[in-house]
Design an enzyme around this catalytic site. Sequence first.
Site, PDB file in Angstrom:
ATOM      1  N   GLY A 271     -27.523  34.333  19.675  1.00 53.11           N
ATOM      2  CA  GLY A 271     -27.853  35.571  18.976  1.00 53.11           C
ATOM      3  C   GLY A 271     -26.933  35.756  17.782  1.00 53.11           C
ATOM      4  CB  ALA A 272     -24.310  37.032  16.731  1.00 53.85           C
ATOM      5  CD  GLU A 308     -21.089  37.936  18.263  1.00 52.49           C
ATOM      6  OE1 GLU A 308     -20.050  37.274  18.443  1.00 52.49           O
ATOM      7  OE2 GLU A 308     -22.073  37.883  19.045  1.00 52.49           O
TER       8      GLU A 308
HETATM    9  N1  BES Z   1     -19.707  33.548  21.505  1.00 53.58           N
HETATM   10  C1  BES Z   1     -21.085  33.922  21.588  1.00 53.58           C
HETATM   11  C2  BES Z   1     -22.018  32.954  20.924  1.00 53.58           C
HETATM   12  C3  BES Z   1     -22.352  31.731  21.736  1.00 53.58           C
HETATM   13  C4  BES Z   1     -23.250  31.838  22.780  1.00 53.58           C
HETATM   14  C5  BES Z   1     -21.827  30.514  21.436  1.00 53.58           C
HETATM   15  C6  BES Z   1     -23.571  30.710  23.518  1.00 53.58           C
HETATM   16  C7  BES Z   1     -22.131  29.399  22.168  1.00 53.58           C
HETATM   17  C8  BES Z   1     -23.018  29.488  23.215  1.00 53.58           C
HETATM   18  C9  BES Z   1     -21.304  35.291  20.949  1.00 53.58           C
HETATM   19  O1  BES Z   1     -20.187  36.104  20.899  1.00 53.58           O
HETATM   20  C10 BES Z   1     -22.292  36.004  21.791  1.00 53.58           C
HETATM   21  O2  BES Z   1     -21.957  36.354  22.882  1.00 53.58           O
HETATM   22  N2  BES Z   1     -23.505  36.189  21.313  1.00 53.58           N
HETATM   23  C11 BES Z   1     -24.559  36.787  22.092  1.00 53.58           C
HETATM   24  C12 BES Z   1     -24.929  38.139  21.573  1.00 53.58           C
HETATM   25  C13 BES Z   1     -24.156  39.211  22.241  1.00 53.58           C
HETATM   26  C14 BES Z   1     -24.442  40.549  21.637  1.00 53.58           C
HETATM   27  C15 BES Z   1     -24.406  39.289  23.718  1.00 53.58           C
HETATM   28  C16 BES Z   1     -25.758  35.873  22.014  1.00 53.58           C
HETATM   29  O3  BES Z   1     -25.714  34.925  21.252  1.00 53.58           O
HETATM   30  O4  BES Z   1     -26.711  36.123  22.732  1.00 53.58           O
HETATM   31 ZN    ZN Z   2     -19.664  36.942  22.664  1.00 50.25          ZN
END
Ligand code: BES
Ligand code: ZN
Length: 870
Positions: A271-272, A308
Amino acid sequence: MEQFKGQPRLPKFAVPKRYDIRLKPDLISCKFAGTVAVDVDVVADTLFIVLNAADLSVDSASVSFTDRNSSEVFRPSKVELLEEDEILVLEFAETLPIGVGVLAIGFEGILNDKMKGFYRSTYEHNGEKKNMAVTQFEPADARRCFPCWDEPACKATFKITLDVPSDLASLSNMPAIEEKVDGHLKTVSYQESPIMSTYLVAIVVGLFDYVEDHTSDGIKVRVYGQVGKANQGKFALHVAVKTLELYKEYFEVPYPLPKLDMIAIPDFAAGAMENYGLVTYRETALLYDDQHSAAANKQRVATVVAHELAHQWFGNLVTMEWWTHLWLNEGFATWVSYLATDSLFPEWKVWTQFLDESVEGLRLDGLEESHPIEVEINHASEIDEIFDAISYRKGASVIRMLQSYLGAEPFQRSLASYIKKHAYSNAKTEDLWDALEEGSGEPVNRLMNSWTKQQGYPVVSVKVKDQKLEFEQSRFLSSGSHGDGQWIVPITLCCGSYDKCKSFLLEAKSETLYVNEFLGCSISGDRNSATCSWIKLNVDQAGFYRVKYDEQLAARLRYAIEKNDLSATDRFGILDDSFALCMARQQSFVSLLTLMSAYREELEYTVLSNLITISHKLVRIAADAVPELLDLIKLFFIGLFQNAAEKLGWQPKAGESHLDAMLRGEVLTALAVFGHEPTLTEASRRFHAFLDDRNTPLLPPDIRKAAYVAVMLTANASNRSDNESLLGVYRESDLSQEKTRILGSLASCPDPTIILEVLNFLLSSEVRSQDAVFGLAVGIEGREVAWTWLKDNWEHISKTWGSGFLITRFVSAIVSPFATFEKVKDIEEFFASRTKPSIARTLKQSIERVNINAKWVQSVQSESLLLYSN
Ligand code: BES
Ligand code: ZN
C-alpha cells in the site's frame, strides 16, 4: 565458501559504516549500472568479505586501506555470487588488516517488472507510454540494487549520486545538494543521510508534478504525483504536515530529516512504504480527488499517511534489531496511525473502527496455523509472509490493550524515552517492555510475553452461580478444538452502567469473585443491594480476547443492546464474539440470529459494517448447509438493514457525517447482494444516469460501488450491455480508486460465463499486476469457476506474482470460501506438487478455514434437522 551457505544472517567480521553509491538507470533499455564504495570496519582477522547481492552482475571489486603514509589495495582472488543465499563472497589471498578500509564494487542490473528492488513502473505522458525507475527494498531487496549488508541492524550513512536524463525529476531520501547538467544527462548528488538501515534507502526517477507546504518548524513537505494530478495530493499534504507536528510532540523528538517527500507510484506492490524522507505510495493510498473519491478513500489516505509517518520515528529512527521484531514496526505504526487520525478527524470515530483491525487479528489468530507475534526468521524468503494480520493487527491490538491498562500518559512518556534511548540504533521487543516497565512500575515484560511469544489468545467464559462470578480462560480456536496456553488477561467489566467498572488481572486458569463484594451490586434480585441489569466484560473491547457469557448473562446483554444501553464498541464486541463462537460450534446458529435481531435499530457505521460482513458469511454457510432456507435467511438480513437503509436513503444529505456517507454504500451493497429488488432497480436507474453523465448527482462516489455490484448481479451472458458499459468506465477512468472500485465489483456476477471473462480480464494488460487481486471477490456462484480458473492458470499466476506477497491473496481469496471436506482433498492434491515457501503458511491457513467451514456446515445442518423434527 561452504561455511557461508544456508546461514540466516551475515557473518560480522566486517561491518559497513558509510556507503557512497552511484547509479545510472537507463529507462529505455531498463538496465542500470552502478558503483558502490563502502567504508567497512574490519573487526576480526578474515580472508573473506561477505555481503548481500542478488540479480546483479559484479564487474569489479577491491578493498583499499589507506593510512597517513601508504595505501594498500587488496583484490579478491575469488568473487562468487551465491544466488540461493543472495550473498556475494569475496575471498582474498591474504588476511585483511584490521581497521577501516574502502570496499569498491562495480556492478550492473536490470530494472525489473516485479515491483521490488530497483524496478520500472509505467505511465502515460501526452499519450506516450513511459518508464519510471523506482525502488522498493523492504524487506530484503536493497541487495537487488547494490551489494550491501542488507540487514536492519547494519545501519550506515548513505551518500547517493544519480546519473539520469536531464528532463526528468529524481528523488532520494535526502535533499539534492548539487545538479550538473551535461547535455541529455545530469548528475544529481544528494546530501549524506544519517545512519539508517538499507531497507529504507529509496530512489525515484520520472516525470512528476508536486504540491508543497512546510511544518511549523520549517520541514519542507511535498506530495508528488503524475503530471496533472498534483492537486489530488493536497489532502495528503495537509495530513502529513499536521501529523509530523503531532508526532514531534508525542515522541518528544523532532522529525529527523531536513525534508519529507511523498510520492504516488503507478505500479506498487504494497500500500505504501516508509522509506526515510521519501515515502512511496500506491496512487489509491495518497491521491484524493474531490469529485470522484469516496469518503472511505479519504480515510484510507489519512491512515496510510499517518502510518508511514509514524515509521519515520518508530522503525526508521529506532529500527527493529531483526525481522523477528517486525511487529514492533508494523503493530506500533498501525496503532499510532489511529491516534493521529483521531486527533485530526475526531468525527470519524476511528477508535471504534479500530475494532476492524482487532477482529482481523482475532480471526487469523484463531487458527491453529497462526504464529506467535515474535516469529523466528531463518531465510529472507520467510520475511514476506509475516507482513500479515498477526504482525499488524494483533500487534496493534496488544499495544492498545497495554496502553489502556497502563494509561495514556505513562504510556506516552515511556514511549518517548524508548525512542530517545534507541535513536539511530536498533531495538528488540524487550527494550520496549523495559522502557514501559520503568515508566509505569507495572510488570510489563511478564504481562506482554504471554501475548507476543505464544500464538493464539484466550476466550474467557463467565458464569453466574449463587451470586458468584466464575471466570475461566482457555485458548480460543475457530475449529472448536481445545488448545493449550495461558495468558495474563487484563479483565475489565462494567455492571449496569459505565460508571460502575472494575478490573483485575486474570493470571490463573480460573478465578471466582463475589459479585456483591467486587461490584457492590447483585445479579438477580437481592434485596440488600442494587441489582445490575447487565454485565459486560472487556469494556470497549480494549483487550485481545473473546468472552463467552452464560445464557443468563447473554440474554441480559441482548436486552441491553435492544435498549441501546451499551457503547458502540461493546455492541460490536458482543456480536463478533458471538459469531466467532457460533463458527467454532460453541453456540447455535439460531441463537446468533436471535442476537442479530437485537441490532435492528443499529445506525453506527462500524457496528453495522461488521453486522453486514457477518451476514455475508452466514449466507455463504447457509447456501451450503441449508439451501432450502437460503431465501428466508436473506429476507431476514434484508429486514435487519431496512431501518438503516430507509434512514440513509440513496441520496447524500447536506452536511451529513463522514460515517453516514461510508455506511450508505455498504448497506445498499448488502441489500443488493441479498436480492432486494427495489435496491437493484434503483441502482440500475442511477447507473444509467451516470452512463449518460459522469457528473450526475445521482451517483456520487460513495454509492458507486453499490451500484456497480447491483448492476453486475443482474448481468448475464445474454444481456451484457451493463457489464460492457462498466468496463467502459474502467477503461476511460484515470483515477486508480475508480478502477479499484470497478475491479472489486465485476466478479460479483452470478453468471459463470461472465465470471470467467472477468477473471481472464484480470490477467490482461488492462489490469496492472498490483490490482489483479481486487478482482477476485467472487460471490457464492463464482467459487467453482474461480477455483478451476486458478488451477488452469496457476503457472502464469505463479510466474507473474510468485516473487512477492500478492500471490498469497490469490490462494486465500479463492481457496478459503469453500466449505466441504471433498474440496479440502482437491486443494491438497493440487498444491501437493506446487507449494513453495512463499505460500506455504497461507495455504495451510486457507485449508484450515475450509475445514472449519465444512464442520460448521455439518453442525448447522444437524441443528436445522433438530428444528424441523421439533
Ligand atoms: N513497511 C510497510 C510496507 C511493506 C509491506 C513493505 C509489505 C514490504 C512488505 C508499510 O509501512 C506498510 O505497512 N504499508 C501498509 C499500509 C498500512 C497503512 C497498513 C501496506 O502496504 O498495506
Ligand atoms: Zn508499516
